[in-house]
Design an enzyme around this catalytic site. Structure first.
Site, PDB file in Angstrom:
ATOM      1  N   GLY A   1      35.462  26.633  56.081  1.00  0.00           N
ATOM      2  CA  GLY A   1      36.570  26.224  55.209  1.00  0.00           C
ATOM      3  C   GLY A   1      36.296  25.033  54.308  1.00  0.00           C
ATOM      4  O   GLY A   1      37.235  24.338  53.906  1.00  0.00           O
TER       5      GLY A   1
ATOM      6  N   ASN B   1      35.291  25.164  51.210  1.00  0.00           N
ATOM      7  CA  ASN B   1      35.910  25.476  49.909  1.00  0.00           C
ATOM      8  C   ASN B   1      37.427  25.350  49.984  1.00  0.00           C
ATOM      9  O   ASN B   1      38.058  24.863  49.047  1.00  0.00           O
ATOM     10  CB  ASN B   1      35.498  26.874  49.446  1.00  0.00           C
ATOM     11  CG  ASN B   1      34.136  26.865  48.780  1.00  0.00           C
ATOM     12  OD1 ASN B   1      33.974  26.311  47.697  1.00  0.00           O
ATOM     13  ND2 ASN B   1      33.142  27.432  49.447  1.00  0.00           N
TER      14      ASN B   1
ATOM     15  N   ARG C   1      40.554  49.440  59.007  1.00  0.00           N
ATOM     16  CA  ARG C   1      40.616  48.483  57.893  1.00  0.00           C
ATOM     17  C   ARG C   1      42.005  48.557  57.223  1.00  0.00           C
ATOM     18  O   ARG C   1      42.582  47.546  56.841  1.00  0.00           O
ATOM     19  CB  ARG C   1      39.514  48.854  56.886  1.00  0.00           C
ATOM     20  CG  ARG C   1      39.208  47.780  55.869  1.00  0.00           C
ATOM     21  CD  ARG C   1      38.029  48.197  55.025  1.00  0.00           C
ATOM     22  NE  ARG C   1      36.767  48.153  55.736  1.00  0.00           N
ATOM     23  CZ  ARG C   1      36.003  47.059  55.814  1.00  0.00           C
ATOM     24  NH1 ARG C   1      36.372  45.942  55.236  1.00  0.00           N
ATOM     25  NH2 ARG C   1      34.877  47.088  56.478  1.00  0.00           N
TER      26      ARG C   1
ATOM     27  N   LEU D   1      37.536  44.047  51.012  1.00  0.00           N
ATOM     28  CA  LEU D   1      38.899  44.577  50.844  1.00  0.00           C
ATOM     29  C   LEU D   1      38.845  45.918  50.123  1.00  0.00           C
ATOM     30  O   LEU D   1      38.042  46.114  49.200  1.00  0.00           O
ATOM     31  CB  LEU D   1      39.747  43.574  50.053  1.00  0.00           C
ATOM     32  CG  LEU D   1      39.962  42.235  50.784  1.00  0.00           C
ATOM     33  CD1 LEU D   1      40.474  41.168  49.828  1.00  0.00           C
ATOM     34  CD2 LEU D   1      40.891  42.382  51.983  1.00  0.00           C
TER      35      LEU D   1
ATOM     36  N   ASN E   1      37.687  35.281  43.984  1.00  0.00           N
ATOM     37  CA  ASN E   1      36.714  35.094  45.073  1.00  0.00           C
ATOM     38  C   ASN E   1      35.656  34.098  44.631  1.00  0.00           C
ATOM     39  O   ASN E   1      35.418  33.922  43.433  1.00  0.00           O
ATOM     40  CB  ASN E   1      36.054  36.450  45.390  1.00  0.00           C
ATOM     41  CG  ASN E   1      35.029  36.341  46.506  1.00  0.00           C
ATOM     42  OD1 ASN E   1      35.257  35.662  47.513  1.00  0.00           O
ATOM     43  ND2 ASN E   1      33.891  36.998  46.345  1.00  0.00           N
TER      44      ASN E   1
ATOM     45  N   HIS F   1      31.545  33.292  45.075  1.00  0.00           N
ATOM     46  CA  HIS F   1      30.297  33.897  45.533  1.00  0.00           C
ATOM     47  C   HIS F   1      29.154  32.936  45.203  1.00  0.00           C
ATOM     48  O   HIS F   1      29.097  32.403  44.099  1.00  0.00           O
ATOM     49  CB  HIS F   1      30.079  35.250  44.843  1.00  0.00           C
ATOM     50  CG  HIS F   1      28.875  35.964  45.363  1.00  0.00           C
ATOM     51  ND1 HIS F   1      28.870  36.621  46.578  1.00  0.00           N
ATOM     52  CD2 HIS F   1      27.619  36.083  44.862  1.00  0.00           C
ATOM     53  CE1 HIS F   1      27.674  37.128  46.789  1.00  0.00           C
ATOM     54  NE2 HIS F   1      26.887  36.815  45.766  1.00  0.00           N
TER      55      HIS F   1
ATOM     56  N   THR G   1      37.799  42.826  41.902  1.00  0.00           N
ATOM     57  CA  THR G   1      38.058  44.209  41.466  1.00  0.00           C
ATOM     58  C   THR G   1      37.490  45.126  42.561  1.00  0.00           C
ATOM     59  O   THR G   1      36.800  44.632  43.475  1.00  0.00           O
ATOM     60  CB  THR G   1      37.382  44.466  40.100  1.00  0.00           C
ATOM     61  OG1 THR G   1      36.015  44.112  40.208  1.00  0.00           O
ATOM     62  CG2 THR G   1      38.042  43.677  38.986  1.00  0.00           C
TER      63      THR G   1
ATOM     64  N   ASP H   1      31.873  42.126  44.497  1.00  0.00           N
ATOM     65  CA  ASP H   1      31.364  41.006  43.687  1.00  0.00           C
ATOM     66  C   ASP H   1      31.141  41.397  42.229  1.00  0.00           C
ATOM     67  O   ASP H   1      30.226  40.898  41.561  1.00  0.00           O
ATOM     68  CB  ASP H   1      30.050  40.455  44.289  1.00  0.00           C
ATOM     69  CG  ASP H   1      30.245  39.908  45.695  1.00  0.00           C
ATOM     70  OD1 ASP H   1      31.355  39.430  45.999  1.00  0.00           O
ATOM     71  OD2 ASP H   1      29.290  39.956  46.494  1.00  0.00           O
TER      72      ASP H   1
ATOM     73  N   GLN I   1      28.420  22.530  44.149  1.00  0.00           N
ATOM     74  CA  GLN I   1      29.007  23.067  42.906  1.00  0.00           C
ATOM     75  C   GLN I   1      30.193  23.979  43.211  1.00  0.00           C
ATOM     76  O   GLN I   1      31.155  24.033  42.442  1.00  0.00           O
ATOM     77  CB  GLN I   1      27.939  23.836  42.106  1.00  0.00           C
ATOM     78  CG  GLN I   1      26.812  22.950  41.620  1.00  0.00           C
ATOM     79  CD  GLN I   1      27.314  21.763  40.811  1.00  0.00           C
ATOM     80  OE1 GLN I   1      28.086  21.921  39.883  1.00  0.00           O
ATOM     81  NE2 GLN I   1      26.883  20.560  41.180  1.00  0.00           N
TER      82      GLN I   1
HETATM   83  C1  GRF Z   1      30.454  29.765  50.679  1.00  0.00           C
HETATM   84  O1  GRF Z   1      29.115  29.537  50.399  1.00  0.00           O
HETATM   85  C2  GRF Z   1      30.999  30.883  49.844  1.00  0.00           C
HETATM   86  O2  GRF Z   1      30.410  30.952  48.585  1.00  0.00           O
HETATM   87  C3  GRF Z   1      30.599  32.088  50.640  1.00  0.00           C
HETATM   88  O3  GRF Z   1      30.785  31.702  51.978  1.00  0.00           O
HETATM   89  C4  GRF Z   1      30.648  30.296  52.092  1.00  0.00           C
HETATM   90  C5  GRF Z   1      31.906  29.792  52.712  1.00  0.00           C
HETATM   91  O4  GRF Z   1      31.831  28.428  53.017  1.00  0.00           O
HETATM   92  N1  GRF Z   1      31.367  33.234  50.243  1.00  0.00           N
HETATM   93  P1  GRF Z   1      33.135  27.634  53.462  1.00  0.00           P
HETATM   94  O5  GRF Z   1      33.746  28.396  54.613  1.00  0.00           O
HETATM   95  O6  GRF Z   1      34.047  27.543  52.290  1.00  0.00           O
HETATM   96  O7  GRF Z   1      32.635  26.276  53.906  1.00  0.00           O
END
Ligand code: GRF
Length: 308
Positions: free
Chosen positions: A15, A17, A68, A96, A110, A112, A144, A148, A176
């Site tokens: 978590g 991000n 799912r 999804l 999302n 990536h 979409t 990705d 970043q």
């Molecule tokens: C990130 O590198 C994100 O780009 C990828 O999974 C990782 C998640 O990291 N999809 P966090 O859980 O946000 O620390």
């Protein structure tokens, strides 16, 4: 004109991000609030981060659902139980279905960790290194049906350095990522992103600039640079006075320097000047006294020799 976006953030683990989004939302005038955090994994760090910020959390463990489709049905129920403007997938490790994605078309993004369309899918950093790339980065994109594949909102680049491992590259990209998500949310909230039927037009002519954090105040253990000897107003005065008598009272000056840990240099500068002046006067007075005593002694000795 910006609108305040109500966010639901979907996670599966650490978590970090999510944390960058929570922190951005806590800034004055940031145009979004995190209303809800959903994890498909129980007991993950991201859930703790959300709770620490007072955000409502839900755990929907995908393994407990027979399919799912049923998992997504539970997800949809939670997401529609309160107003949600934008879903942010932030390290959410479930693919999804097109059916679910179509329900949120244009309202789900999302992150990536590659420069999409390069390196979609898993094990990105290993594949970037194996591919001999000179550059990598991260992408925030609309979700979409294709994995990705959705159009980009924000992309941030980093160099791939000699000797990089998947871990060092991941860490550089992650820095970043933490800038990219707040920026993407900001652009969407400010209607700088127009999305229509899988195509996005992004106006990033006025990019998001996060406010700078105030520099921490120096601790008493770290004296400010102004306390360095060259900046000490007493030092030049002491250097001019060569007499050993003058050097003795330099103890008060040292004491003054020690106090610089607690006082700004501008505050104590007049005091140091006064000490220096008094020191110089005391030196001159001592010298005059010594000369007088020596002179009187010489005269007395001379008179005694004359009389005897
Ligand atoms: C990130 O590198 C994100 O780009 C990828 O999974 C990782 C998640 O990291 N999809 P966090 O859980 O946000 O620390």
């Amino acid at each position: 004109m910006s609108q305040t976006l109500k966010l639901a953030v979907l996670i599966s683990g650490r978590g970090s991000n999510l944390q960058s989004i929570i922190d951005a939302c806590a800034l004055p005038d940031f145009p979004a609030t995190v209303e809800l955090v959903i994890s498909n994994e129980p007991d993950v760090q991201g859930l703790e981060r959300a709770r620490a910020a007072g955000i409502r959390t839900e755990t929907i463990p995908h393994k407990t659902y027979p399919s799912r489709r049923e998992f997504e049905s539970a997800l949809q129920s939670v997401l529609t139980a309160q107003p949600v403007d934008l879903i942010c997938l932030a390290g959410f490790m479930r693919v999804l279905t097109p059916d679910f994605v179509s329900k949120w078309d244009g309202r789900i993004v999302n992150i990536h960790p590659s420069l999409l369309p390069a390196y979609p899918g898993l094990h990105v950093h290993e594949r970037v290194l194996a591919g001999g790339e000179k550059e990598s980065g991260c992408t925030i994109h609309f979700v979409t049906p294709g994995l990705d594949e959705g159009p980009t909102v924000v992309q941030k680049r980093v160099p791939v350095l000699t000797g990089d491992t998947a871990e060092t590259l991941a860490a550089r990209v992650l820095e970043q990522e933490h800038l990219a998500y707040p920026e993407a949310i900001y652009l969407i909230a400010n209607q700088k992103v127009k999305y229509d039927k899988g195509v996005a037009f992004v106006d990033d002519s006025s990019p998001y600039v996060p406010p700078k954090k105030a520099a921490p105040a120096p601790t008493p253990a770290e004296p400010p640079p102004a306390a360095a000897p060259a900046a000490d107003p007493v030092a030049p005065v002491l250097a001019k006075t060569a007499s050993p008598v003058v050097k003795t009272p330099s103890a008060p000056a040292k004491e003054t320097k020690a106090m610089d840990h607690h006082h700004a240099p501008a505050d104590n500068a007049p005091d140091q000047q006064a000490v220096a002046t008094a020191t110089a006067i005391w030196g001159d007075f001592t010298k005059a006294t010594v000369y007088t005593v020596v002179l009187v002694a010489v005269v007395l000795v001379g008179m005694a020799a004359f009389l005897l």
